[in-house]
Design a protein around this motif. Structure first.
Motif, PDB file in Angstrom:
ATOM      1  N   GLN A 131       2.316   6.835  -7.032  1.00  0.00           N
ATOM      2  CA  GLN A 131       1.168   7.745  -6.863  1.00  0.00           C
ATOM      3  C   GLN A 131      -0.121   7.107  -7.638  1.00  0.00           C
ATOM      4  OE1 GLN A 131       1.230  10.492  -4.711  1.00  0.00           O
ATOM      5  NE2 GLN A 131      -1.055  10.613  -5.157  1.00  0.00           N
ATOM      6  N   ALA A 132      -0.015   6.559  -8.716  1.00  0.00           N
ATOM      7  CA  ALA A 132      -1.091   5.910  -9.493  1.00  0.00           C
ATOM      8  C   ALA A 132      -1.532   4.754  -8.418  1.00  0.00           C
ATOM      9  CB  ALA A 132      -0.751   5.455 -10.613  1.00  0.00           C
ATOM     10  N   VAL A 133      -0.703   3.959  -7.863  1.00  0.00           N
ATOM     11  CA  VAL A 133      -1.018   2.848  -6.980  1.00  0.00           C
ATOM     12  C   VAL A 133      -2.065   3.413  -5.840  1.00  0.00           C
ATOM     13  CG1 VAL A 133      -0.174   1.228  -5.274  1.00  0.00           C
ATOM     14  CG2 VAL A 133       0.757   1.221  -7.552  1.00  0.00           C
ATOM     15  N   ARG A 134      -1.431   4.580  -5.161  1.00  0.00           N
ATOM     16  CA  ARG A 134      -2.273   5.292  -4.234  1.00  0.00           C
ATOM     17  C   ARG A 134      -3.559   5.559  -4.800  1.00  0.00           C
ATOM     18  NH1 ARG A 134       2.618   8.239  -3.429  1.00  0.00           N
ATOM     19  NH2 ARG A 134       4.071   7.089  -1.774  1.00  0.00           N
ATOM     20  N   ALA A 135      -3.758   6.029  -5.941  1.00  0.00           N
ATOM     21  CA  ALA A 135      -5.139   6.552  -6.415  1.00  0.00           C
ATOM     22  C   ALA A 135      -6.067   5.151  -6.659  1.00  0.00           C
ATOM     23  CB  ALA A 135      -4.920   7.106  -7.638  1.00  0.00           C
ATOM     24  N   ALA A 136      -5.525   3.964  -6.762  1.00  0.00           N
ATOM     25  CA  ALA A 136      -6.101   2.885  -6.946  1.00  0.00           C
ATOM     26  C   ALA A 136      -6.736   2.072  -5.734  1.00  0.00           C
ATOM     27  CB  ALA A 136      -5.804   2.165  -7.890  1.00  0.00           C
ATOM     28  N   ILE A 137      -6.116   2.418  -4.633  1.00  0.00           N
ATOM     29  CA  ILE A 137      -6.256   1.584  -3.288  1.00  0.00           C
ATOM     30  C   ILE A 137      -6.872   2.477  -2.220  1.00  0.00           C
ATOM     31  CG2 ILE A 137      -4.170   0.168  -4.102  1.00  0.00           C
ATOM     32  CD1 ILE A 137      -2.709   1.470  -1.737  1.00  0.00           C
ATOM     33  N   GLY A 138      -7.202   1.512  -1.278  1.00  0.00           N
ATOM     34  CA  GLY A 138      -7.690   2.111  -0.115  1.00  0.00           C
ATOM     35  C   GLY A 138      -7.073   1.092   1.162  1.00  0.00           C
ATOM     36  N   VAL A 139      -7.062   1.801   2.585  1.00  0.00           N
ATOM     37  CA  VAL A 139      -6.350   0.954   3.533  1.00  0.00           C
ATOM     38  C   VAL A 139      -7.101   1.246   4.614  1.00  0.00           C
ATOM     39  CG1 VAL A 139      -4.032   0.686   4.645  1.00  0.00           C
ATOM     40  CG2 VAL A 139      -4.201   1.282   2.020  1.00  0.00           C
ATOM     41  N   THR A 140      -7.507   0.073   5.329  1.00  0.00           N
ATOM     42  CA  THR A 140      -7.933   0.189   6.568  1.00  0.00           C
ATOM     43  C   THR A 140      -7.118  -0.446   7.503  1.00  0.00           C
ATOM     44  OG1 THR A 140     -10.369   0.399   5.897  1.00  0.00           O
ATOM     45  CG2 THR A 140      -9.862  -0.435   8.102  1.00  0.00           C
ATOM     46  N   GLY A 141      -6.455  -0.040   8.287  1.00  0.00           N
ATOM     47  CA  GLY A 141      -5.386  -0.623   9.294  1.00  0.00           C
ATOM     48  C   GLY A 141      -5.850  -1.248  10.514  1.00  0.00           C
TER      49      GLY A 141
ATOM     50  N   SER B 262       0.905  -1.233   0.041  1.00  0.00           N
ATOM     51  CA  SER B 262       0.025   0.051   0.150  1.00  0.00           C
ATOM     52  C   SER B 262       0.783   1.439   0.103  1.00  0.00           C
ATOM     53  CB  SER B 262      -0.907  -0.077   1.239  1.00  0.00           C
ATOM     54  OG  SER B 262      -0.265   0.112   2.413  1.00  0.00           O
ATOM     55  N   THR B 263       2.189   1.130  -0.366  1.00  0.00           N
ATOM     56  CA  THR B 263       2.886   2.239  -0.563  1.00  0.00           C
ATOM     57  C   THR B 263       3.463   2.970   0.770  1.00  0.00           C
ATOM     58  OG1 THR B 263       1.572   4.157  -0.791  1.00  0.00           O
ATOM     59  CG2 THR B 263       2.096   2.768  -2.828  1.00  0.00           C
ATOM     60  N   LEU B 264       3.064   2.404   2.035  1.00  0.00           N
ATOM     61  CA  LEU B 264       3.545   3.149   3.156  1.00  0.00           C
ATOM     62  C   LEU B 264       4.852   2.948   3.625  1.00  0.00           C
ATOM     63  CD1 LEU B 264       0.192   2.220   5.323  1.00  0.00           C
ATOM     64  CD2 LEU B 264       0.904   4.194   4.178  1.00  0.00           C
ATOM     65  N   ILE B 265       5.414   1.842   3.179  1.00  0.00           N
ATOM     66  CA  ILE B 265       6.881   1.797   3.338  1.00  0.00           C
ATOM     67  C   ILE B 265       7.544   0.964   1.989  1.00  0.00           C
ATOM     68  CG2 ILE B 265       7.026   1.516   5.758  1.00  0.00           C
ATOM     69  CD1 ILE B 265       7.188  -1.267   5.649  1.00  0.00           C
ATOM     70  N   THR B 266       8.878   1.142   1.980  1.00  0.00           N
ATOM     71  CA  THR B 266       9.565   0.574   0.542  1.00  0.00           C
ATOM     72  C   THR B 266      10.040  -0.780   1.173  1.00  0.00           C
ATOM     73  OG1 THR B 266      11.485   1.611   1.110  1.00  0.00           O
ATOM     74  CG2 THR B 266       9.824   2.635  -0.205  1.00  0.00           C
ATOM     75  N   ALA B 267       9.955  -1.493  -0.046  1.00  0.00           N
ATOM     76  CA  ALA B 267      10.671  -3.013   0.095  1.00  0.00           C
ATOM     77  C   ALA B 267      12.152  -2.787  -0.247  1.00  0.00           C
ATOM     78  CB  ALA B 267      10.045  -4.013  -1.052  1.00  0.00           C
TER      79      ALA B 267
ATOM     80  N   ASP C 258     -13.300   5.850  -3.903  1.00  0.00           N
ATOM     81  CA  ASP C 258     -13.814   4.785  -4.848  1.00  0.00           C
ATOM     82  C   ASP C 258     -12.485   3.784  -5.150  1.00  0.00           C
ATOM     83  OD1 ASP C 258     -15.743   3.332  -6.447  1.00  0.00           O
ATOM     84  OD2 ASP C 258     -15.346   4.568  -8.048  1.00  0.00           O
ATOM     85  N   PRO C 259     -11.885   3.152  -4.172  1.00  0.00           N
ATOM     86  CA  PRO C 259     -10.846   2.458  -4.683  1.00  0.00           C
ATOM     87  C   PRO C 259     -11.253   1.205  -5.193  1.00  0.00           C
ATOM     88  CG  PRO C 259     -11.047   2.445  -2.273  1.00  0.00           C
ATOM     89  CD  PRO C 259     -12.195   3.401  -2.765  1.00  0.00           C
ATOM     90  N   ARG C 260     -10.376   0.351  -5.900  1.00  0.00           N
ATOM     91  CA  ARG C 260     -10.805  -0.839  -6.603  1.00  0.00           C
ATOM     92  C   ARG C 260     -10.139  -1.799  -5.811  1.00  0.00           C
ATOM     93  NH1 ARG C 260     -14.999  -0.082  -7.288  1.00  0.00           N
ATOM     94  NH2 ARG C 260     -15.325  -2.028  -8.570  1.00  0.00           N
ATOM     95  N   ILE C 261      -9.237  -1.658  -5.089  1.00  0.00           N
ATOM     96  CA  ILE C 261      -8.238  -2.662  -4.262  1.00  0.00           C
ATOM     97  C   ILE C 261      -8.205  -2.009  -2.864  1.00  0.00           C
ATOM     98  CG2 ILE C 261      -6.152  -3.747  -3.934  1.00  0.00           C
ATOM     99  CD1 ILE C 261      -5.414  -2.914  -6.926  1.00  0.00           C
ATOM    100  N   ILE C 262      -8.805  -2.732  -1.884  1.00  0.00           N
ATOM    101  CA  ILE C 262      -8.631  -2.398  -0.538  1.00  0.00           C
ATOM    102  C   ILE C 262      -7.981  -3.452   0.462  1.00  0.00           C
ATOM    103  CG2 ILE C 262     -10.248  -1.967   1.652  1.00  0.00           C
ATOM    104  CD1 ILE C 262     -12.259  -1.204  -0.237  1.00  0.00           C
ATOM    105  N   PHE C 263      -6.899  -2.809   1.312  1.00  0.00           N
ATOM    106  CA  PHE C 263      -6.366  -3.689   2.165  1.00  0.00           C
ATOM    107  C   PHE C 263      -7.054  -3.323   3.531  1.00  0.00           C
ATOM    108  CE2 PHE C 263      -3.284  -2.317  -1.111  1.00  0.00           C
ATOM    109  CZ  PHE C 263      -2.667  -3.693  -1.397  1.00  0.00           C
ATOM    110  N   LEU C 264      -7.125  -4.628   3.915  1.00  0.00           N
ATOM    111  CA  LEU C 264      -7.860  -4.705   5.421  1.00  0.00           C
ATOM    112  C   LEU C 264      -6.902  -5.459   6.220  1.00  0.00           C
ATOM    113  CD1 LEU C 264     -11.647  -5.608   4.518  1.00  0.00           C
ATOM    114  CD2 LEU C 264     -10.556  -3.244   4.788  1.00  0.00           C
TER     115      LEU C 264
END
Length: 321
Positions: free
Chosen positions: A74-84, A52-57, A154-160
């Motif tokens: 930035q394009a990845v961030r526009a496509a995702i949502g994150v609920t920690g 989810s781009t919060l840290i780098t590999a 309106d993310p198409r990918i969500i990290f839960l």
């Protein structure tokens, strides 16, 4: 051909002399629920933070939403949502104000932001509480608001990341229904959880992370079949039928007191059909047939060697009469 929603190859991450992720490969098809399991400290949250781009590999090729994470973050961030694991809800302001704040962060116009906020508050059954401070919400309401805030863009990918930790059983089941509805709308969900029944109930595919590596991956049923201990149990009320069945199924373990036989089986349809065909050929009918397969508890123990297993409520065994 459609691209995977998430594809990671050779994912590495170290902190000092500790290797957290050691060559992890993950592929998540679009419109599915993918669950990452593992003991505490296995690297689940680290994987979510990287994807989810919060840290780098430290190393690895990663594509999320069709975008190269290294060159198009930035394009990845526009496509995702994150609920920690911990709610992002601000308890000092109302539920509606939390939603409008997210709308501002996504650069929505005032009218569009109010419309989206109202629609999501209604969808998550929060309209009546919208004007109340979020600090007055129950745990389940805060989690619903948290996910509603995630959906503003309106993310198409969500990290839960462990979205139901601390919720009571009713709130947890409500959250499951919300997750299913998201996927039915075409959203891809990447789920980490400490509840094995949650992964069993929701996930299309499950990966078990242990020692920084993927120990196994597959559907819940595929993972269960990897673990020995499955069997079919036949119970009889007629002692003669029981003895005949024991003779026909010579590899079975006998329980003479209960008039029951236990036959090793992986629980598959083919294995079950074989047992039934052998009974039919001998003209024998069991009064009760029960299929016992290892559950995700057994899978977790076998693959991780964990001293403790994530929380789970007991599930009934499948019985065919």
């Amino acid at each position: 051909m459609t691209h995977p929603a998430i594809a990671a190859n050779g994912l590495h991450k170290t902190y000092g002399d500790k290797t957290v992720l050691d060559g992890v490969d993950l592929t998540v098809p679009e419109g599915t629920i993918f669950s990452l399991l593992g003991p505490n400290g296995a690297g689940k949250t680290t994987a979510v933070k990287i994807l989810s781009t919060l840290i780098t590999a430290d190393a690895g090729d990663i594509r999320v939403g069709g975008h190269d994470l290294a060159t198009h973050a930035q394009a990845v961030r526009a496509a995702i949502g994150v609920t920690g694991q911990f709610s992002a809800v601000d308890g000092l302001i109302t539920g509606e104000e939390n939603m409008l704040l997210m709308a501002d962060l996504h650069h929505l116009s005032r009218d569009q932001g109010r419309r989206v906020a109202a629609e999501l508050l209604e969808r998550f059954d929060l309209t009546e509480a919208a004007k109340k401070p979020a600090s007055t919400y129950s745990g389940g309401m805060k989690r619903r608001l948290d996910i509603a805030m995630t959906l503003v863009g309106d993310p198409r990918i969500i990290f839960l990341d462990e979205p139901t930790t601390g919720l009571d059983p009713r709130s947890r089941h409500n959250m499951w229904q919300i997750i299913r509805e998201l996927v039915s709308d075409g959203v891809t969900v990447f789920l980490t959880t400490q509840y094995l029944e949650e992964a069993d109930e929701l996930a299309d595919r499950i990966a078990v992370l242990n020692g920084g590596r993927i120990a196994a991956e597959g559907t819940a049923e595929e993972l269960k079949r990897m673990i020995p201990g499955g069997h079919v149990r036949l119970r009889f009320t007629d002692p003669a039928a029981y003895r005949s069945a024991a003779s026909a199924l010579h590899e079975s373990a006998r329980d003479d007191e209960a008039l029951a036989l236990q036959i090793p089986s992986d629980g598959s349809q083919r294995a079950l059909r074989t047992v039934l065909d052998r009974l039919d050929s001998a003209g024998i009918e069991a009064d009760e047939l029960t299929v016992h397969t290892p559950d995700l508890d057994d899978v977790f123990f076998a693959l991780t060697g964990a001293a403790t297993v994530p929380a789970r409520t007991d599930q009934p065994k499948e019985t065919v009469r």
